[in-house]
Design a protein around this motif. Structure first.
Motif, mmCIF file in Angstrom:
data_model
loop_
_atom_site.group_PDB
_atom_site.id
_atom_site.type_symbol
_atom_site.label_atom_id
_atom_site.label_comp_id
_atom_site.label_asym_id
_atom_site.label_seq_id
_atom_site.Cartn_x
_atom_site.Cartn_y
_atom_site.Cartn_z
ATOM 1 N N UNK A 51 0.816 -1.219 0.000
ATOM 2 C CA UNK A 51 0.000 0.000 0.000
ATOM 3 C C UNK A 51 0.851 1.271 0.000
ATOM 4 N N UNK A 52 2.159 1.118 0.234
ATOM 5 C CA UNK A 52 3.103 2.242 0.269
ATOM 6 C C UNK A 52 2.629 3.373 1.196
ATOM 7 N N UNK A 53 2.359 3.036 2.449
ATOM 8 C CA UNK A 53 1.894 4.079 3.373
ATOM 9 C C UNK A 53 3.025 5.024 3.766
ATOM 10 N N UNK A 54 2.672 6.270 4.021
ATOM 11 C CA UNK A 54 3.650 7.218 4.554
ATOM 12 C C UNK A 54 3.537 7.301 6.070
ATOM 13 N N UNK A 55 2.445 6.714 6.611
ATOM 14 C CA UNK A 55 2.234 6.750 8.059
ATOM 15 C C UNK A 55 1.394 5.554 8.489
ATOM 16 N N UNK A 56 1.811 4.928 9.598
ATOM 17 C CA UNK A 56 1.031 3.846 10.206
ATOM 18 C C UNK A 56 0.674 4.264 11.627
ATOM 19 N N UNK A 57 -0.600 4.138 11.978
ATOM 20 C CA UNK A 57 -1.048 4.503 13.323
ATOM 21 C C UNK A 57 -1.118 3.249 14.185
ATOM 22 N N UNK A 58 -0.508 3.333 15.377
ATOM 23 C CA UNK A 58 -0.426 2.196 16.298
ATOM 24 C C UNK A 58 -0.781 2.637 17.709
ATOM 25 N N UNK A 59 -1.077 1.657 18.564
ATOM 26 C CA UNK A 59 -1.283 1.941 19.980
ATOM 27 C C UNK A 59 -0.335 1.083 20.809
ATOM 28 N N UNK A 60 0.239 1.694 21.820
ATOM 29 C CA UNK A 60 1.213 1.036 22.693
ATOM 30 C C UNK A 60 0.650 1.042 24.118
ATOM 31 N N UNK A 61 0.827 -0.036 24.893
ATOM 32 C CA UNK A 61 1.721 -1.189 24.680
ATOM 33 C C UNK A 61 1.106 -2.353 23.906
ATOM 34 N N UNK A 62 -0.171 -2.269 23.565
ATOM 35 C CA UNK A 62 -0.862 -3.398 22.936
ATOM 36 C C UNK A 62 -0.170 -3.876 21.662
ATOM 37 N N UNK A 63 0.366 -2.942 20.874
ATOM 38 C CA UNK A 63 0.960 -3.305 19.585
ATOM 39 C C UNK A 63 2.483 -3.118 19.575
ATOM 40 N N UNK A 64 3.100 -3.412 20.688
ATOM 41 C CA UNK A 64 4.552 -3.253 20.790
ATOM 42 C C UNK A 64 5.290 -4.104 19.752
ATOM 43 N N UNK A 65 4.859 -5.351 19.586
ATOM 44 C CA UNK A 65 5.509 -6.245 18.616
ATOM 45 C C UNK A 65 5.257 -5.782 17.183
ATOM 46 N N UNK A 66 4.058 -5.261 16.943
ATOM 47 C CA UNK A 66 3.734 -4.749 15.609
ATOM 48 C C UNK A 66 4.620 -3.548 15.287
ATOM 49 N N UNK A 67 4.827 -2.683 16.275
ATOM 50 C CA UNK A 67 5.695 -1.515 16.087
ATOM 51 C C UNK A 67 7.117 -1.942 15.728
ATOM 52 N N UNK A 68 7.609 -2.978 16.387
ATOM 53 C CA UNK A 68 8.956 -3.478 16.103
ATOM 54 C C UNK A 68 9.074 -3.927 14.645
ATOM 55 N N UNK A 69 8.025 -4.584 14.142
ATOM 56 C CA UNK A 69 8.041 -5.050 12.751
ATOM 57 C C UNK A 69 7.942 -3.885 11.771
ATOM 58 N N UNK A 70 7.013 -2.962 12.044
ATOM 59 C CA UNK A 70 6.811 -1.811 11.156
ATOM 60 C C UNK A 70 8.083 -0.965 11.068
ATOM 61 N N UNK A 71 8.803 -0.863 12.187
ATOM 62 C CA UNK A 71 10.029 -0.052 12.236
ATOM 63 C C UNK A 71 11.098 -0.565 11.275
ATOM 64 N N UNK A 72 11.044 -1.837 10.938
ATOM 65 C CA UNK A 72 12.027 -2.424 10.024
ATOM 66 C C UNK A 72 11.885 -1.876 8.603
ATOM 67 N N UNK A 73 10.707 -1.325 8.286
ATOM 68 C CA UNK A 73 10.434 -0.878 6.918
ATOM 69 C C UNK A 73 10.588 0.637 6.750
ATOM 70 N N UNK A 74 11.099 1.301 7.794
ATOM 71 C CA UNK A 74 11.340 2.751 7.734
ATOM 72 C C UNK A 74 10.085 3.552 7.367
ATOM 73 N N UNK A 75 8.969 3.162 7.957
ATOM 74 C CA UNK A 75 7.715 3.888 7.754
ATOM 75 C C UNK A 75 7.442 4.717 9.011
ATOM 76 N N UNK A 76 7.049 5.964 8.825
ATOM 77 C CA UNK A 76 6.717 6.812 9.971
ATOM 78 C C UNK A 76 5.510 6.239 10.716
ATOM 79 N N UNK A 77 5.511 6.416 12.029
ATOM 80 C CA UNK A 77 4.398 5.921 12.842
ATOM 81 C C UNK A 77 3.847 7.037 13.726
#
Length: 262
Positions: free
Chosen positions: A73-99
């Protein structure tokens, strides 16, 4: 000098506007998705979760999204909630996408998130209007809600295991607005409790915020017949999609619950 200042301000204004215009957002937080729709800004959304009830492209479960779908989808931003999505944030961070991280723990935090997202999407005026309207509804509820003599409440998020909410949560905030006393407000966050603890604390009201049980199931739990809420038939089942989500629609949920208490 004035012309130069005007040019700079105009340039900065255009830059911020264009920046938001080019945003491609994947929202992995249903409450944030709801806010974006309320702001009439869903054109920025390119992906949402299976937990959302909107007709946008779904990228999977909010706790286990399909990362390949997100990348496509080539997003420029992904919205997350912490701490519930801590593991998801770790994965998203690998792709250099702003959160954008939101972690609402109170109703006031929900309003702050609305304003943050509103500013991001050039919808600040609408966000402020909605916040003001929702605060007006809350003030009306506060002024009309009576203080119950027997107001101790157990809020059941899930039944197996038995999950509830304590202090420093938007759920506890909602109960306070209705002059209700959470029997577990001596603990913080969300946690599992035993049936024995609930029986010992003897709530006057039981609020069930999931669809896994019926009122008869609550009444038939072992030894729960001795709880005041069961003896006095004060068991209320509410819609989990509005009560357990820190979004503006929580205000409507509070209004509904207020109508069920008397």
């Amino acid at each position: 000098m004035l012309n130069r200042l005007f040019f700079i301000l105009f340039f900065l204004g255009c830059y911020n506007y264009n920046k938001s215009e080019n945003l491609r957002i994947v929202s992995l937080v249903p409450s944030a998705t709801e806010i974006i729709y309320l702001l009439n800004a869903d054109s920025f959304l390119v992906g949402i979760t299976n937990q959302d009830n909107y007709s946008k492209f779904k990228v999977g479960d909010m706790l286990n999204p399909d990362y390949e779908k997100i990348i496509k989808l080539k997003p420029s931003l992904v919205i997350l909630t912490i701490p519930l999505q801590k593991k998801v944030l770790e994965e998203i961070s690998k792709f250099n996408i702003d959160t954008l991280i939101i972690s609402p723990q109170s109703i006031d935090d929900i309003f702050k998130d609305m304003l943050r997202i509103g500013k991001l999407l050039n919808k600040e005026r609408r966000a402020l209007f909605l916040i003001d309207s929702l605060k007006g509804v809350l003030n009306e509820i506060k002024s009309n809600s009576r203080k119950l003599e027997n107001n101790k409440v157990f809020y059941e998020i899930w039944d197996n295991p038995l999950w509830t909410a304590g202090n420093k949560t938007f759920i506890n905030d909602a109960l306070k607005i209705l002059n209700l006393k959470n029997i577990f407000d001596d603990r913080e966050g969300y946690f599992i409790v035993s049936e024995e603890e609930v029986i010992k604390r003897n709530p006057d009201i039981i609020i069930v915020a999931h669809s896994n049980v019926k009122i008869s199931d609550i009444k038939n739990r072992k030894f729960w017949q001795n709880i005041n809420a069961v003896k006095n038939n004060k068991i209320i089942i509410v819609d989990e999609t509005t009560f357990n989500k820190p979004s503006p629609n929580l205000i409507k949920a509070i209004k509904f619950l207020n109508s069920q208490l008397y």
